[in-house]
Design a protein around this motif. Structure first.
Motif, mmCIF file in Angstrom:
data_model
loop_
_atom_site.group_PDB
_atom_site.id
_atom_site.type_symbol
_atom_site.label_atom_id
_atom_site.label_comp_id
_atom_site.label_asym_id
_atom_site.label_seq_id
_atom_site.Cartn_x
_atom_site.Cartn_y
_atom_site.Cartn_z
ATOM 1 N N ASP A 110 0.902 -1.031 -0.179
ATOM 2 C CA ASP A 110 0.039 0.191 -0.004
ATOM 3 C C ASP A 110 0.850 1.204 -0.026
ATOM 4 O OD1 ASP A 110 -2.203 1.839 0.298
ATOM 5 O OD2 ASP A 110 -3.356 0.278 1.550
ATOM 6 N N ILE A 111 0.809 1.880 -0.899
ATOM 7 C CA ILE A 111 1.703 3.300 -1.204
ATOM 8 C C ILE A 111 0.866 4.537 -1.036
ATOM 9 C CG2 ILE A 111 3.133 4.439 -2.997
ATOM 10 C CD1 ILE A 111 4.295 1.607 -2.055
ATOM 11 N N VAL A 112 1.089 5.157 0.266
ATOM 12 C CA VAL A 112 0.325 6.245 0.371
ATOM 13 C C VAL A 112 1.336 7.393 0.305
ATOM 14 C CG1 VAL A 112 -1.015 7.690 2.209
ATOM 15 C CG2 VAL A 112 -0.763 5.196 2.095
ATOM 16 N N ILE A 187 10.308 7.609 -5.871
ATOM 17 C CA ILE A 187 11.001 6.528 -6.520
ATOM 18 C C ILE A 187 11.906 5.734 -5.695
ATOM 19 C CG2 ILE A 187 12.320 5.923 -8.553
ATOM 20 C CD1 ILE A 187 10.724 8.129 -9.943
ATOM 21 N N GLN A 188 12.692 6.481 -5.053
ATOM 22 C CA GLN A 188 14.030 5.983 -4.229
ATOM 23 C C GLN A 188 13.210 5.079 -3.411
ATOM 24 O OE1 GLN A 188 16.782 8.775 -3.110
ATOM 25 N NE2 GLN A 188 17.576 7.440 -1.528
ATOM 26 N N TRP A 189 12.143 5.577 -2.514
ATOM 27 C CA TRP A 189 11.636 4.876 -1.528
ATOM 28 C C TRP A 189 10.771 3.593 -1.946
ATOM 29 C CZ3 TRP A 189 6.177 4.892 -0.068
ATOM 30 C CH2 TRP A 189 5.893 3.974 1.130
ATOM 31 N N GLN A 190 10.284 3.713 -3.416
ATOM 32 C CA GLN A 190 9.705 2.517 -3.899
ATOM 33 C C GLN A 190 10.551 1.506 -4.032
ATOM 34 O OE1 GLN A 190 7.348 4.731 -7.026
ATOM 35 N NE2 GLN A 190 5.693 3.603 -6.080
ATOM 36 N N ARG A 191 11.883 1.949 -4.487
ATOM 37 C CA ARG A 191 13.068 0.767 -5.014
ATOM 38 C C ARG A 191 13.512 0.321 -3.472
ATOM 39 N NH1 ARG A 191 15.927 4.794 -9.326
ATOM 40 N NH2 ARG A 191 14.608 3.939 -11.229
ATOM 41 N N PHE A 192 13.401 1.189 -2.490
ATOM 42 C CA PHE A 192 13.894 0.709 -1.118
ATOM 43 C C PHE A 192 12.878 -0.643 -0.452
ATOM 44 C CE2 PHE A 192 12.916 1.013 3.444
ATOM 45 C CZ PHE A 192 14.083 0.580 4.050
ATOM 46 N N LEU A 193 11.446 -0.424 -0.822
ATOM 47 C CA LEU A 193 10.741 -1.262 -0.475
ATOM 48 C C LEU A 193 10.739 -2.607 -1.397
ATOM 49 C CD1 LEU A 193 7.459 0.615 -0.060
ATOM 50 C CD2 LEU A 193 8.953 -0.418 1.844
ATOM 51 N N MET A 194 11.370 -2.347 -2.705
ATOM 52 C CA MET A 194 11.561 -3.571 -3.683
ATOM 53 C C MET A 194 12.790 -4.275 -3.137
ATOM 54 S SD MET A 194 10.536 -2.205 -7.217
ATOM 55 C CE MET A 194 8.827 -2.474 -7.899
ATOM 56 N N ASN A 195 13.963 -3.484 -2.808
ATOM 57 C CA ASN A 195 15.296 -4.223 -2.516
ATOM 58 C C ASN A 195 15.362 -4.810 -1.065
ATOM 59 O OD1 ASN A 195 16.002 -3.399 -5.225
ATOM 60 N ND2 ASN A 195 16.786 -1.635 -4.350
ATOM 61 N N ASN A 196 14.442 -4.395 -0.312
ATOM 62 C CA ASN A 196 14.764 -4.689 1.025
ATOM 63 C C ASN A 196 13.689 -5.336 1.740
ATOM 64 O OD1 ASN A 196 17.166 -3.234 2.280
ATOM 65 N ND2 ASN A 196 16.158 -1.749 0.942
ATOM 66 N N TYR A 197 12.371 -5.308 1.023
ATOM 67 C CA TYR A 197 11.050 -5.947 1.558
ATOM 68 C C TYR A 197 10.326 -6.870 0.580
ATOM 69 C CZ TYR A 197 12.078 -3.365 5.946
ATOM 70 O OH TYR A 197 12.593 -2.680 7.126
ATOM 71 N N SER A 198 11.040 -7.228 -0.368
ATOM 72 C CA SER A 198 10.483 -8.128 -1.534
ATOM 73 C C SER A 198 9.146 -7.637 -2.106
ATOM 74 C CB SER A 198 10.125 -9.534 -0.883
ATOM 75 O OG SER A 198 11.158 -10.125 -0.384
ATOM 76 N N VAL A 199 8.925 -6.309 -2.134
ATOM 77 C CA VAL A 199 7.822 -5.775 -2.651
ATOM 78 C C VAL A 199 7.820 -5.695 -4.200
ATOM 79 C CG1 VAL A 199 6.667 -3.484 -2.988
ATOM 80 C CG2 VAL A 199 7.391 -4.203 -0.500
ATOM 81 N N ASP A 200 6.933 -6.349 -4.901
ATOM 82 C CA ASP A 200 6.917 -6.156 -6.307
ATOM 83 C C ASP A 200 5.777 -5.524 -7.212
ATOM 84 O OD1 ASP A 200 4.930 -8.129 -6.221
ATOM 85 O OD2 ASP A 200 6.422 -9.896 -6.464
ATOM 86 N N SER A 201 4.854 -5.169 -6.160
ATOM 87 C CA SER A 201 3.649 -4.740 -6.599
ATOM 88 C C SER A 201 3.098 -3.549 -5.884
ATOM 89 C CB SER A 201 2.621 -5.674 -7.025
ATOM 90 O OG SER A 201 2.876 -6.880 -7.768
ATOM 91 N N TYR A 202 2.321 -2.516 -6.465
ATOM 92 C CA TYR A 202 1.754 -1.485 -5.659
ATOM 93 C C TYR A 202 0.109 -1.396 -5.685
ATOM 94 C CZ TYR A 202 6.314 0.095 -6.828
ATOM 95 O OH TYR A 202 7.832 0.244 -7.185
#
Length: 418
Positions: A110-112, A187-202
């Motif tokens: 969930d991206i707020v 964008i940097q924060w979204q990449r952080f979530l992808m790289n550190n918390y296995s996030v791949d979708s929003y």
């Protein structure tokens, strides 16, 4: 050709399909892992509960899990985020997201980013407009940002950003998405979530608050596997306009279809399930970009689908799990054994009989007491397709004897072609 076919034979099949963040030809079924009350739990308990449910979800055919906003927030639920990189109960979240990924399911975060709670008062604005982690000042909030009922607006003399590109959030400063530095921080924060918390979708919260072109930009820069926006509006044209504004780089929750389906089931009158020559809602216009659902953490609080009638909720799932779009299953429904049992019978029908987000549909009946449709490859004529289904109190069965009953319940039935 479509005009000659009376009841939506090729209406969905012939729609031009979008590319990019859309979800064409996908059998995906997603799951929302929380309701409003669960958001009040300790995040570690919420994540552990979700992780324990994953084997059952994966076994039922769920394709992705929607997690709540992860960051420190001014509210318990997480929808007034402040320090983006301060992840609440991060180890528990990571364990749950890694487990989701290992079960072959998408991790939908969930991206707020429409608004953000500030950590300190700015001496110029005399309001909270100094932010930490990432560090921002008042130039990152929109011009004339308003606290609504208080009548307060950020003074122009304090140097805020540009005008808002969408609706105002009364409870938090609105983020200025026109600012390129802000865009880069997101964008940097979204990449952080992808790289550190296995996030791949929003799942993008409150996308009525900023222009869809920014969702397009964020998705193109981070390349999520799936994206859905919460454009909370019951008008099909409004939601479709937002999808267009993203250049079809995201799906959107199908609020118009949800409201229509709810009303039709409660009144046992399915006349409005057709709009022109298409099914009602976004799924009838842009099926690859539609995300049908019955309830979420907001609607379930004061506008429960079918007023909470369990048989009618199952009827709703008999519709959205067989029809075009990428459907979502809600936490409350999954955790009611009677409803879950029905859902677990319907999802395999979708996934084993070539029903996808962009499947053809032939709507055979849409009247008081009865809705009936043929779906799947070949559903361009009466008796075509791989699946047939009906809702309502009136009796109906497929015209083609090759269809055999697969599952049924109070006022619904689904057949598959043998």
């Amino acid at each position: 050709m479509m005009i000659k076919l009376t009841a939506v034979a090729l209406a969905v099949a012939c729609l031009s399909l979008a590319e990019g963040g859309s979800n064409p030809n996908s059998p995906d079924v997603m799951y929302q892992s929380f309701n409003w009350d669960v958001l009040s739990w300790q995040r570690s308990d919420l994540y552990k509960s979700t992780e324990s449910a994953l084997p059952g979800l994966a076994g039922a055919g769920i394709s992705g899990v929607w997690f709540p906003p992860p960051s420190q927030s001014a509210d318990t639920q997480g929808y007034m985020p402040g320090e983006w990189y301060n992840i609440r109960d991060g180890p528990s979240l990571l364990s749950a997201t890694n487990a989701t990924k290992s079960h072959g399911m998408k991790v939908i975060m969930d991206i707020v980013i429409n608004h953000r709670s500030a950590q300190a008062v700015d001496p110029c604005t005399n309001d909270y407009s100094i932010f930490y982690d990432p560090d921002w000042n008042r130039d990152r909030i929109v011009k004339h940002d308003s606290l609504c009922d208080s009548g307060y607006e950020v003074p122009d003399s304090c140097g805020p950003g540009n005008y808002d590109t969408g609706d105002n959030a009364c409870y938090c400063p609105d983020v200025d998405h026109t600012n390129t530095e802000t865009q880069n921080d997101i964008i940097q924060w979204q990449r952080f979530l992808m790289n550190n918390y296995s996030v791949d979708s929003y799942r993008y919260d409150m996308v009525t608050g900023y222009a869809g072109e920014y969702v397009e930009h964020y998705n193109l820069e981070t390349n999520p596997r799936f994206s859905v926006g919460e454009y909370w509006n019951g008008e099909t044209n409004a939601v479709c306009d937002w999808i267009q504004s993203t250049n079809y780089q995201s799906t959107a929750f199908d609020f118009p279809n949800r409201y229509t389906l709810d009303n039709c089931i409660k009144n046992n009158d399915y006349s409005n399930m057709i709009s022109g020559v298409n099914p009602a809602g976004v799924l009838g216009r842009y099926p690859a970009n539609a995300a049908p659902f019955l309830d979420n953490h907001d609607t379930a609080r004061n506008d429960r689908f079918a007023n909470g009638n369990q048989d009618e909720i199952i009827m709703g799932y008999a519709y959205i799990l067989t029809h075009p779009g990428t459907p979502f299953v809600f936490y409350d429904d999954w955790n009611i054994a009677y409803i879950q049992s029905a859902i677990k019978k319907i999802i395999p029908i979708r996934q084993n009989h070539q029903l996808t987000s962009t499947s053809p549909i032939y709507m055979a009946k849409h009247q008081r007491g009865l809705y009936a449709a043929y779906l799947g490859p070949g559903a361009t004529y009466l008796g075509g397709g791989t699946v047939a289904m009906k809702l309502g109190t009136s009796s109906w069965s497929p015209s083609n004897s090759q269809f055999k009953l697969a599952t049924s319940g109070n006022n619904y039935a689904i057949w598959v072609k043998q």
